[in-house]
Design an enzyme around this catalytic site. Sequence first.
Site, PDB file in Angstrom:
ATOM      1  CB  VAL A 103      12.724  -5.269   8.433  1.00  0.00           C
ATOM      2  CG1 VAL A 103      13.956  -4.388   8.582  1.00  0.00           C
ATOM      3  CG2 VAL A 103      12.941  -6.293   7.330  1.00  0.00           C
TER       4      VAL A 103
ATOM      5  CG  MET B 142      -1.887  -1.204   1.162  1.00  0.00           C
ATOM      6  SD  MET B 142      -3.433  -0.931   2.024  1.00  0.00           S
ATOM      7  CE  MET B 142      -2.865  -0.771   3.693  1.00  0.00           C
TER       8      MET B 142
ATOM      9  CD  GLN C 156      -5.936  -3.594   2.950  1.00  0.00           C
ATOM     10  OE1 GLN C 156      -5.839  -4.005   1.801  1.00  0.00           O
ATOM     11  NE2 GLN C 156      -5.016  -3.847   3.856  1.00  0.00           N
TER      12      GLN C 156
ATOM     13  CG  HIS D 297       6.983  -2.221   1.984  1.00  0.00           C
ATOM     14  ND1 HIS D 297       6.800  -1.065   2.712  1.00  0.00           N
ATOM     15  CD2 HIS D 297       5.806  -2.889   2.040  1.00  0.00           C
ATOM     16  CE1 HIS D 297       5.557  -1.034   3.175  1.00  0.00           C
ATOM     17  NE2 HIS D 297       4.938  -2.132   2.796  1.00  0.00           N
TER      18      HIS D 297
ATOM     19  N   GLY E  22       4.789  -9.873   4.199  1.00  0.00           N
ATOM     20  CA  GLY E  22       5.634  -9.766   5.391  1.00  0.00           C
ATOM     21  C   GLY E  22       5.034 -10.519   6.577  1.00  0.00           C
ATOM     22  CD  GLN E  23       5.322 -14.484  10.311  1.00  0.00           C
ATOM     23  OE1 GLN E  23       5.034 -14.986   9.219  1.00  0.00           O
ATOM     24  NE2 GLN E  23       4.696 -14.814  11.436  1.00  0.00           N
ATOM     25  CE  LYS E  24       4.064  -4.240  10.122  1.00  0.00           C
ATOM     26  NZ  LYS E  24       2.620  -4.038  10.427  1.00  0.00           N
ATOM     27  CG  ASP E  25       0.716  -7.114   7.947  1.00  0.00           C
ATOM     28  OD1 ASP E  25       0.128  -6.452   8.809  1.00  0.00           O
ATOM     29  OD2 ASP E  25       1.513  -6.609   7.138  1.00  0.00           O
TER      30      ASP E  25
HETATM   31  O1  PAF Z   1      -0.112  -5.777   3.678  1.00  0.00           O
HETATM   32  C1  PAF Z   1      -0.521  -4.857   2.950  1.00  0.00           C
HETATM   33  O2  PAF Z   1       0.152  -3.844   2.707  1.00  0.00           O
HETATM   34  C2  PAF Z   1      -1.905  -4.958   2.335  1.00  0.00           C
HETATM   35  O3  PAF Z   1      -2.793  -5.586   3.190  1.00  0.00           O
HETATM   36  C3  PAF Z   1      -1.890  -5.638   0.954  1.00  0.00           C
HETATM   37  C4  PAF Z   1      -1.446  -7.093   1.058  1.00  0.00           C
HETATM   38  C5  PAF Z   1      -0.964  -4.894   0.004  1.00  0.00           C
HETATM   39  C6  PAF Z   1      -3.306  -5.640   0.364  1.00  0.00           C
HETATM   40  O4  PAF Z   1      -3.775  -4.335   0.211  1.00  0.00           O
END
Ligand code: PAF
Length: 303
Positions: free
Chosen positions: A177, A30, A61, A37, A148-151
């Site tokens: 990170v 995003m 979202q 990233h 990323g594993q953070k999410d």
């Molecule tokens: O993790 C994110 O930045 C967002 O949830 C994603 C996977 C890009 C979907 O909008």
Amino acid sequence: MRTVRGVPELRDALAPTRRSGLTIGLVPTMGALHQGHLSLIGMAREQCDVVVMSLFVNPAQFNERADLDAYPRDERRDAKLARENGADLLFIPAVEEVYPGGFATSVEVLGLTDKLEGAVRGAAHFRGVTTVVSKLLNMTMPDIAYFGQKDAQQVVVIRRMVTDLNLPVRIEVGTTVREPDGLAMSSRNVLLSPSERARAAALPAALNAASDRVGAGERSAREVLEAAHTAMARFGVTADYLELIDPETLEPVSTLERPALLAVAARVGTTRLIDNTILSPAVTTNQRPAVKSTRKASTRCSV
Ligand code: PAF
């Protein structure tokens, strides 16, 4: 690096790559790029011939309008970082490109999305994530997509969706990170005031306190979580949730018999932060979060 904004342009740009049998990696983001990233671009660069990064602040979202409005946006900075870190193609669709008039379809993973972030942010959050990720996968048709594993919950949900819908993509996950004090890199960190930034260290402190208790032999989830809550309280931060759960089913764990996921979320000021770590009963030393290197050299292909 090329920037494209439309789906036909994206497909045209990738057609020669696909025809040549070369591999495509997608890093969906995003924007508001940070080292987390960039480390995903690094992974994609190593494993794929062509690296696509998408920048799309997905309105579907966000459960709060104020959160969507406050979300940091800086396309020029993101494009520079993506280019410098090895992306070949930047896909920046407008909202109307992703959700044209008449859009009426969504993708929803049930069960896994009721818990943690889903419980706090509502069902629309993960419905928005899975809908946009399935669209980005269909638009790009990558061989590998990077998250990323953070999410951590997002990763579990996306893996479930990919399996359930037989999507022809491999999911790769990059380690979190961290800043030198352990705070997980997040696009939201820039929203913290200096005093909030200091208090945000409550989240890694909670993970470290829990990890220390497990390292010292504690196996009761209640005791481990108590230590984590106490560590957060020292920073004046209260968790939205702090849970020890099975890393695949996300169901609560009461005794640590195998590796479990410790997931935490908290508001610091108006900014909501999340973090997690795996706690393993086999590990007896402290497992402190460590900053990972972000980029390694690799070959490039043009698109
Ligand atoms: O993790 C994110 O930045 C967002 O949830 C994603 C996977 C890009 C979907 O909008």
